[in-house]
Write a protein that holds these residues in place. Structure first.
Motif, PDB file in Angstrom:
ATOM      1  N   THR A 198      39.860  30.143  45.001  1.00 38.88           N
ATOM      2  CA  THR A 198      38.886  29.072  44.808  1.00 38.88           C
ATOM      3  C   THR A 198      38.388  29.154  43.377  1.00 38.88           C
ATOM      4  O   THR A 198      37.791  30.162  42.990  1.00 38.88           O
ATOM      5  N   VAL A 199      38.657  28.101  42.598  1.00 41.16           N
ATOM      6  CA  VAL A 199      38.265  28.081  41.190  1.00 41.16           C
ATOM      7  C   VAL A 199      37.574  26.756  40.896  1.00 41.16           C
ATOM      8  O   VAL A 199      38.138  25.694  41.139  1.00 41.16           O
ATOM      9  N   GLN A 200      36.346  26.857  40.376  1.00 43.01           N
ATOM     10  CA  GLN A 200      35.609  25.675  39.936  1.00 43.01           C
ATOM     11  C   GLN A 200      35.173  25.905  38.505  1.00 43.01           C
ATOM     12  O   GLN A 200      34.536  26.917  38.209  1.00 43.01           O
ATOM     13  N   ILE A 201      35.517  24.945  37.634  1.00 40.27           N
ATOM     14  CA  ILE A 201      35.178  25.062  36.219  1.00 40.27           C
ATOM     15  C   ILE A 201      34.446  23.789  35.798  1.00 40.27           C
ATOM     16  O   ILE A 201      34.934  22.686  36.024  1.00 40.27           O
ATOM     17  N   SER A 202      33.274  23.969  35.198  1.00 41.34           N
ATOM     18  CA  SER A 202      32.599  22.830  34.577  1.00 41.34           C
ATOM     19  C   SER A 202      32.505  23.147  33.098  1.00 41.34           C
ATOM     20  O   SER A 202      32.024  24.193  32.703  1.00 41.34           O
ATOM     21  N   GLY A 203      33.004  22.282  32.305  1.00 44.38           N
ATOM     22  CA  GLY A 203      33.086  22.493  30.862  1.00 44.38           C
ATOM     23  C   GLY A 203      34.232  21.647  30.355  1.00 44.38           C
ATOM     24  O   GLY A 203      34.449  20.537  30.831  1.00 44.38           O
ATOM     25  N   GLY A 204      34.973  22.143  29.445  1.00 49.38           N
ATOM     26  CA  GLY A 204      36.110  21.406  28.929  1.00 49.38           C
ATOM     27  C   GLY A 204      37.136  22.335  28.340  1.00 49.38           C
ATOM     28  O   GLY A 204      36.897  23.523  28.168  1.00 49.38           O
ATOM     29  N   SER A 205      38.292  21.786  28.063  1.00 46.41           N
ATOM     30  CA  SER A 205      39.396  22.507  27.414  1.00 46.41           C
ATOM     31  C   SER A 205      39.841  23.730  28.187  1.00 46.41           C
ATOM     32  O   SER A 205      40.260  24.722  27.604  1.00 46.41           O
ATOM     33  N   GLU A 206      39.775  23.681  29.510  1.00 45.27           N
ATOM     34  CA  GLU A 206      40.213  24.839  30.284  1.00 45.27           C
ATOM     35  C   GLU A 206      41.724  24.869  30.416  1.00 45.27           C
ATOM     36  O   GLU A 206      42.386  23.847  30.328  1.00 45.27           O
ATOM     37  N   THR A 207      42.250  26.068  30.632  1.00 46.44           N
ATOM     38  CA  THR A 207      43.667  26.281  30.870  1.00 46.44           C
ATOM     39  C   THR A 207      43.805  26.963  32.219  1.00 46.44           C
ATOM     40  O   THR A 207      43.217  28.033  32.439  1.00 46.44           O
ATOM     41  N   ILE A 208      44.538  26.338  33.115  1.00 43.86           N
ATOM     42  CA  ILE A 208      44.789  26.902  34.435  1.00 43.86           C
ATOM     43  C   ILE A 208      46.268  27.259  34.505  1.00 43.86           C
ATOM     44  O   ILE A 208      47.124  26.417  34.279  1.00 43.86           O
ATOM     45  N   VAL A 209      46.559  28.514  34.815  1.00 41.60           N
ATOM     46  CA  VAL A 209      47.934  28.976  34.953  1.00 41.60           C
ATOM     47  C   VAL A 209      48.151  29.321  36.421  1.00 41.60           C
ATOM     48  O   VAL A 209      47.450  30.174  36.974  1.00 41.60           O
ATOM     49  N   GLU A 210      49.091  28.631  37.050  1.00 40.95           N
ATOM     50  CA  GLU A 210      49.422  28.894  38.448  1.00 40.95           C
ATOM     51  C   GLU A 210      50.335  30.113  38.518  1.00 40.95           C
ATOM     52  O   GLU A 210      51.354  30.164  37.841  1.00 40.95           O
ATOM     53  N   CYS A 211      49.960  31.080  39.339  1.00 35.70           N
ATOM     54  CA  CYS A 211      50.727  32.319  39.481  1.00 35.70           C
ATOM     55  C   CYS A 211      51.263  32.451  40.896  1.00 35.70           C
ATOM     56  O   CYS A 211      50.535  32.181  41.857  1.00 35.70           O
ATOM     57  N   ASP A 212      52.505  32.878  41.028  1.00 35.68           N
ATOM     58  CA  ASP A 212      53.023  33.216  42.351  1.00 35.68           C
ATOM     59  C   ASP A 212      52.310  34.445  42.879  1.00 35.68           C
ATOM     60  O   ASP A 212      52.054  34.567  44.070  1.00 35.68           O
ATOM     61  N   ASP A 213      51.986  35.361  41.957  1.00 36.08           N
ATOM     62  CA  ASP A 213      51.375  36.629  42.340  1.00 36.08           C
ATOM     63  C   ASP A 213      50.579  37.163  41.155  1.00 36.08           C
ATOM     64  O   ASP A 213      51.140  37.388  40.086  1.00 36.08           O
ATOM     65  N   VAL A 214      49.270  37.337  41.329  1.00 39.13           N
ATOM     66  CA  VAL A 214      48.451  37.989  40.306  1.00 39.13           C
ATOM     67  C   VAL A 214      48.575  39.494  40.559  1.00 39.13           C
ATOM     68  O   VAL A 214      48.310  39.965  41.662  1.00 39.13           O
ATOM     69  N   ARG A 215      49.016  40.229  39.535  1.00 40.54           N
ATOM     70  CA  ARG A 215      49.241  41.675  39.678  1.00 40.54           C
ATOM     71  C   ARG A 215      48.463  42.442  38.628  1.00 40.54           C
ATOM     72  O   ARG A 215      48.423  42.042  37.467  1.00 40.54           O
ATOM     73  N   PHE A 216      47.869  43.554  39.061  1.00 44.25           N
ATOM     74  CA  PHE A 216      47.119  44.416  38.153  1.00 44.25           C
ATOM     75  C   PHE A 216      47.767  45.786  38.063  1.00 44.25           C
ATOM     76  O   PHE A 216      48.198  46.340  39.072  1.00 44.25           O
ATOM     77  N   ASP A 217      47.790  46.334  36.849  1.00 40.72           N
ATOM     78  CA  ASP A 217      48.134  47.728  36.638  1.00 40.72           C
ATOM     79  C   ASP A 217      46.802  48.403  36.315  1.00 40.72           C
ATOM     80  O   ASP A 217      46.257  48.243  35.237  1.00 40.72           O
ATOM     81  N   SER A 218      46.268  49.123  37.277  1.00 44.12           N
ATOM     82  CA  SER A 218      44.957  49.760  37.107  1.00 44.12           C
ATOM     83  C   SER A 218      45.086  51.267  36.883  1.00 44.12           C
ATOM     84  O   SER A 218      44.111  51.994  37.031  1.00 44.12           O
ATOM     85  N   SER A 219      46.262  51.716  36.515  1.00 45.05           N
ATOM     86  CA  SER A 219      46.513  53.156  36.385  1.00 45.05           C
ATOM     87  C   SER A 219      45.645  53.831  35.328  1.00 45.05           C
ATOM     88  O   SER A 219      45.406  55.036  35.399  1.00 45.05           O
ATOM     89  N   ALA A 220      45.147  53.079  34.360  1.00 51.67           N
ATOM     90  CA  ALA A 220      44.308  53.670  33.306  1.00 51.67           C
ATOM     91  C   ALA A 220      42.849  53.813  33.732  1.00 51.67           C
ATOM     92  O   ALA A 220      42.066  54.499  33.069  1.00 51.67           O
ATOM     93  N   VAL A 221      42.469  53.190  34.849  1.00 57.70           N
ATOM     94  CA  VAL A 221      41.074  53.179  35.296  1.00 57.70           C
ATOM     95  C   VAL A 221      40.820  54.361  36.227  1.00 57.70           C
ATOM     96  O   VAL A 221      41.474  54.494  37.254  1.00 57.70           O
ATOM     97  N   ALA A 222      39.844  55.205  35.868  1.00 57.41           N
ATOM     98  CA  ALA A 222      39.448  56.318  36.737  1.00 57.41           C
ATOM     99  C   ALA A 222      38.662  55.741  37.910  1.00 57.41           C
ATOM    100  O   ALA A 222      37.730  54.959  37.719  1.00 57.41           O
ATOM    101  N   GLY A 223      38.999  56.116  39.111  1.00 61.46           N
ATOM    102  CA  GLY A 223      38.291  55.596  40.289  1.00 61.46           C
ATOM    103  C   GLY A 223      38.901  54.283  40.732  1.00 61.46           C
ATOM    104  O   GLY A 223      39.880  54.259  41.440  1.00 61.46           O
ATOM    105  N   GLY A 224      38.336  53.188  40.280  1.00 58.02           N
ATOM    106  CA  GLY A 224      38.862  51.868  40.630  1.00 58.02           C
ATOM    107  C   GLY A 224      38.295  51.378  41.941  1.00 58.02           C
ATOM    108  O   GLY A 224      37.294  51.873  42.435  1.00 58.02           O
ATOM    109  N   CYS A 225      38.936  50.358  42.493  1.00 60.11           N
ATOM    110  CA  CYS A 225      38.442  49.716  43.716  1.00 60.11           C
ATOM    111  C   CYS A 225      38.685  50.571  44.950  1.00 60.11           C
ATOM    112  O   CYS A 225      39.589  51.270  45.110  1.00 60.11           O
TER     113      CYS A 225
END
Length: 182
Positions: free
Chosen positions: A155-182
């Motif tokens: 769910t994305v709502q943007i009010s403003g202008g000049s936005e860029t929306i990129v559709e992704c098949d899969d949003v992926r994170f590499d969190s290996s550098a983060v101690a702890g994390g989610c």
């Protein structure tokens, strides 16, 4: 982090415009002289010239290379982590937060960068906000120049202008550098 944003925007521009120009005389989608390969699917290119031309055929595997996929991102070690059930907030420019499932974050400032897990919520006021939003996450942005990488079901709502929306098949994170994390 500004370098990551610039690289992501350059990559996005290259993907949208059809590739990277390989030299001053030849568009990225043209064939080198003498190459008779008519296969238009770059991902299945088995042409014997492919290995020799790997450096000049930069756009051929861009959609499968995690290092160049704008929907795949490395979360920096110094990111603020907002745990499940927590409500984080920040004011000022250049804030970075990784918001875990069940967490929320409210911010007021420019050039914020946010990584959301499914079930997370972000409310951002400011210009040039960047967010990676998987399915099940919610983002509200008020400001100009936002860039959002989103999966179907986000769910994305943007009010403003000049936005860029990129559709992704899969949003992926590499969190290996983060101690702890989610």
């Amino acid at each position: 982090m500004r370098t990551l944003n610039i690289l992501a925007l350059l990559l996005l521009t290259a993907c949208i415009t059809g590739g990277v120009k390989t030299d001053d005389t030849q568009p990225a989608d043209s064939q080198p002289e003498g190459d008779t390969d008519t296969d238009t699917d770059a991902d299945s290119d088995t042409d014997s010239d492919a290995d020799a031309d790997a450096d000049t055929d930069a756009d051929a595997d861009a959609d499968t290379d995690a290092d160049t996929d704008p929907c795949s991102v490395v979360i920096p070690a110094d990111v603020e982590v907002v745990l499940s059930g927590s409500a984080g907030s920040g004011s000022g420019n250049n804030i970075e937060a990784w918001i875990c499932a069940g967490g929320s974050y409210a911010t007021n400032g420019n050039q914020g960068v946010f990584y959301l897990e499914s079930g997370a919520t972000l409310q951002a006021s400011g210009n040039q906000t960047t967010a990676w939003v998987p399915a099940g996450a919610t983002v509200f942005i008020s400001g100009n120049g936002a860039t959002v990488y989103q999966e179907l079901g986000a769910t994305v709502q943007i009010s403003g202008g000049s936005e860029t929306i990129v559709e992704c098949d899969d949003v992926r994170f590499d969190s290996s550098a983060v101690a702890g994390g989610c």
